[in-house]
Design a protein around this motif. Structure first.
Motif, mmCIF file in Angstrom:
data_model
loop_
_atom_site.group_PDB
_atom_site.id
_atom_site.type_symbol
_atom_site.label_atom_id
_atom_site.label_comp_id
_atom_site.label_asym_id
_atom_site.label_seq_id
_atom_site.Cartn_x
_atom_site.Cartn_y
_atom_site.Cartn_z
ATOM 1 N N TYR A 56 0.834 -1.204 0.000
ATOM 2 C CA TYR A 56 0.000 0.000 0.000
ATOM 3 C C TYR A 56 0.865 1.249 0.000
ATOM 4 C CZ TYR A 56 0.895 0.305 5.041
ATOM 5 O OH TYR A 56 1.497 0.410 6.261
ATOM 6 N N ASN A 57 0.270 2.335 -0.457
ATOM 7 C CA ASN A 57 0.896 3.665 -0.437
ATOM 8 C C ASN A 57 0.028 4.597 0.390
ATOM 9 O OD1 ASN A 57 2.857 2.823 -2.269
ATOM 10 N ND2 ASN A 57 1.793 3.680 -4.036
ATOM 11 N N ILE A 58 0.662 5.551 1.043
ATOM 12 C CA ILE A 58 -0.046 6.653 1.679
ATOM 13 C C ILE A 58 0.478 7.912 1.003
ATOM 14 C CG2 ILE A 58 -0.519 7.909 3.810
ATOM 15 C CD1 ILE A 58 0.002 5.284 5.320
ATOM 16 N N GLU A 59 -0.419 8.631 0.333
ATOM 17 C CA GLU A 59 -0.031 9.775 -0.475
ATOM 18 C C GLU A 59 -0.633 11.052 0.088
ATOM 19 O OE1 GLU A 59 -1.796 8.763 -4.204
ATOM 20 O OE2 GLU A 59 -0.468 7.065 -4.546
ATOM 21 N N TYR A 65 -5.352 13.470 1.564
ATOM 22 C CA TYR A 65 -4.512 12.285 1.571
ATOM 23 C C TYR A 65 -5.219 11.183 0.791
ATOM 24 C CZ TYR A 65 -2.417 14.803 5.466
ATOM 25 O OH TYR A 65 -1.824 15.756 6.236
ATOM 26 N N ARG A 66 -4.447 10.194 0.377
ATOM 27 C CA ARG A 66 -5.022 9.034 -0.304
ATOM 28 C C ARG A 66 -4.254 7.794 0.134
ATOM 29 N NH1 ARG A 66 -5.129 10.075 -6.071
ATOM 30 N NH2 ARG A 66 -7.180 10.911 -5.633
ATOM 31 N N ILE A 67 -5.000 6.745 0.417
ATOM 32 C CA ILE A 67 -4.422 5.440 0.696
ATOM 33 C C ILE A 67 -4.718 4.586 -0.526
ATOM 34 C CG2 ILE A 67 -4.478 3.413 2.186
ATOM 35 C CD1 ILE A 67 -5.661 5.320 4.370
ATOM 36 N N VAL A 103 -4.256 0.737 -1.948
ATOM 37 C CA VAL A 103 -3.935 -0.629 -1.541
ATOM 38 C C VAL A 103 -3.972 -1.519 -2.778
ATOM 39 C CG1 VAL A 103 -4.535 -2.532 -0.003
ATOM 40 C CG2 VAL A 103 -5.049 -0.184 0.679
ATOM 41 N N LEU A 135 -5.049 1.172 9.985
ATOM 42 C CA LEU A 135 -4.321 2.440 10.018
ATOM 43 C C LEU A 135 -5.027 3.386 10.981
ATOM 44 C CD1 LEU A 135 -3.983 2.744 6.168
ATOM 45 C CD2 LEU A 135 -2.134 2.187 7.725
ATOM 46 N N LYS A 142 -8.598 2.647 -3.713
ATOM 47 C CA LYS A 142 -8.173 4.013 -3.407
ATOM 48 C C LYS A 142 -9.152 4.636 -2.423
ATOM 49 C CE LYS A 142 -6.063 4.618 -7.916
ATOM 50 N NZ LYS A 142 -6.027 5.404 -9.151
#
Length: 155
Positions: A37-40, A47-49, A51, A101, A120
């Motif tokens: 996953y990314n946390i942007e 913000y955007r997660i 997965v 999270l 997303k």
């Protein structure tokens, strides 16, 4: 792992006692490596997660938010094993997962989309007006004191 106390920090702050719980939560387990996953950060308060959920369809995914803990769960469906197939290498994971999270108290989930194997989740920080910086006048009664006086006089 060594334990450390945050109590010296609390001498000059009020209401941050939950910070110790956050550190305990962060230190208690290893960072999950599945799913990826990314946390942007997409803006000042956005913000955007993202997965990576390849192999899952939308019905197998679930997103829950309880007490500022965002939990993303994927439930893999057991496939019937084909006895005629022998795997020489099996690198595609198809196992269930649970990703949790912790969100700040002012972070709100805006929406979630599933497209091309990526889940997303868009988040936004909404800072309430009462927490914005303001100047406190000296020597004047505040609105709270006036309300308390009116309540006492009415009784």
């Amino acid at each position: 792992m060594s334990n450390f106390s945050l109590s010296p920090l609390f001498r000059r702050s009020i209401g941050f006692d939950r910070l110790n719980d956050l550190f305990d939560y962060a230190m208690q387990s290893d960072t999950p490596n599945y799913p990826l996953y990314n946390i942007e950060k997409t803006g000042d308060n956005n913000y955007r997660i993202v997965v990576a959920t390849a192999g899952f369809n939308q019905d197998q995914l679930e997103i829950n938010l309880e007490n500022q803990l965002l939990t993303i769960t994927g439930k893999a469906v057991e496939e019937k094993s084909d006895t005629t197939v022998e795997f020489l290498h099996k690198g595609i994971a198809s196992r269930s997962f649970k990703l949790s999270l912790r969100l700040d108290e002012h972070i709100e989930v805006q929406q979630a989309n599933y497209e091309n194997g990526l889940l997303k989740i868009d988040l936004q920080r909404s800072v309430p007006e009462e927490t914005m910086p303001r100047q406190i006048p000296i020597g004047k009664k505040t609105a709270i004191e006036n309300t308390e006086k009116t309540t006492v006089d009415a009784q």
